[in-house]
Design an enzyme around this catalytic site. Structure first.
Site, PDB file in Angstrom:
ATOM      1  CE1 TYR A  37      -3.851   2.311   1.176  1.00 38.14           C
ATOM      2  CE2 TYR A  37      -3.072   2.914   2.563  1.00 38.14           C
ATOM      3  CZ  TYR A  37      -4.217   2.880   1.660  1.00 38.14           C
ATOM      4  OH  TYR A  37      -5.164   3.858   1.897  1.00 38.14           O
ATOM      5  CE  LYS A  83      -3.915   5.425  -1.525  1.00 32.42           C
ATOM      6  NZ  LYS A  83      -5.081   5.519  -2.169  1.00 32.42           N
TER       7      LYS A  83
END
Ligand code: NAP
Length: 246
Positions: free
Chosen positions: A154, A158
């Site tokens: 993640y 991002k």
């Protein structure tokens, strides 16, 4: 503030995306809402948007697919005369320590969060270029700025979204199109709802404002970035995290 603008919002059926869709609609924007698989959530949100008196349509689309997003964007451009605002919000988490993280959970988080944003921008790029105006807002995360144990997939995705944001800002600035990222901290949605109470209270303890944020607070920031008032802001990453990453 957004009267007669048309906005495409991915993951607009639940959580932060839903709040953004409702906030935009309250400000007069028409909404093309993209969702993944939860039809019930989509129908509830779509009904609430329509009750605000704007034009709204929903599209089932897997943002991780280049072809599916391409098809959906052409459907949207047939239903709406122009697209002024794109919000890349759809995202997933598949947390776990890197030691045991398998390739499929790394790939699916990258494919949805990072490639999903690329696909959407890619398919709307020439449309926005031709109309010589536009707003692109990518929902990143402070996890992509500071790293977070258990989120190798993640935080990589991002961080990639932030790089994508800055590049798109530079490529499209000459066409009067801005591209910015919002980096939320802990926001109360289904995504954080799955965290244990222990994890949530440990997180709140670290947040200077001593609470989680709510989706409506993120939506107000997105509405500002989507409006004409933000015309001189591009390539920025704006944190909304109660001071967690100061
Ligand atoms: P959420 O409540 O879990 O909602 C996720 C939304 O994304 C749903 O509408 C879902 O649609 C859609 N979606 C997921 N995968 C998709 C796919 N492959 N194709 C199309 N749509 C898809 O999440 P959230 O908390 O609102 O998060 C929204 C964004 O904010 C994400 O990018 C997330 O990473 C980011 N963010 C959240 C937090 C937080 O604390 N909540 C913090 C930082 C950043 P279906 O329900 O139909 O599957």
């Amino acid at each position: 503030m957004l009267k007669n603008k048309n906005a495409v919002i991915t993951g607009g059926s639940r959580g932060i995306g839903r709040a953004i869709a409702l906030e935009f609609a309250k400000n007069g924007a028409n909404i093309a809402l993209i969702y993944g698989s939860n039809i019930e959530a989509m129908e509830k949100t779509l009904t609430e948007i329509k009750a605000l008196g704007v034009h709204a349509m929903a599209y089932q689309c897997d943002v991780s697919s280049f072809d599916d997003t391409k098809k959906t964007i052409s459907e949207i451009l047939a239903d709406f005369p122009h697209v002024d605002i794109l919000v890349n919000n759809a995202g997933i988490t598949k947390d776990g320590l890197l030691l045991t993280m398998d390739e499929s959970s790394f790939n699916s988080v990258i494919d949805t969060n990072l490639k999903g944003s690329f696909h959407m921008i890619r398919h709307l790029y020439s449309h926005m270029m031709r109309q010589r105006k536009g707003r692109i807002i990518n929902i990143a995360s402070i996890s992509g700025m500071m790293g977070n144990p258990g989120q190798a997939n993640y935080s990589s995705a991002k961080a990639g979204v932030i790089g994508l944001t800055k590049t798109v800002a530079k490529e499209l600035a000459g066409r009067n199109i801005t591209c910015n990222a919002i980096a939320p901290g802990f926001i109360e949605t289904d995504m954080t709802g799955s965290l244990s109470d222990k994890t949530k209270s440990a997180a709140v303890e670290m947040i200077p404002l001593k609470r989680m944020g709510n989706p409506e607070e993120v939506a107000k920031l997105a509405a500002f970035l989507a409006s004409d008032d933000s015309g001189y802001i591009t390539g920025e990453v704006i944190k909304i995290d109660g001071g967690l990453y100061i």
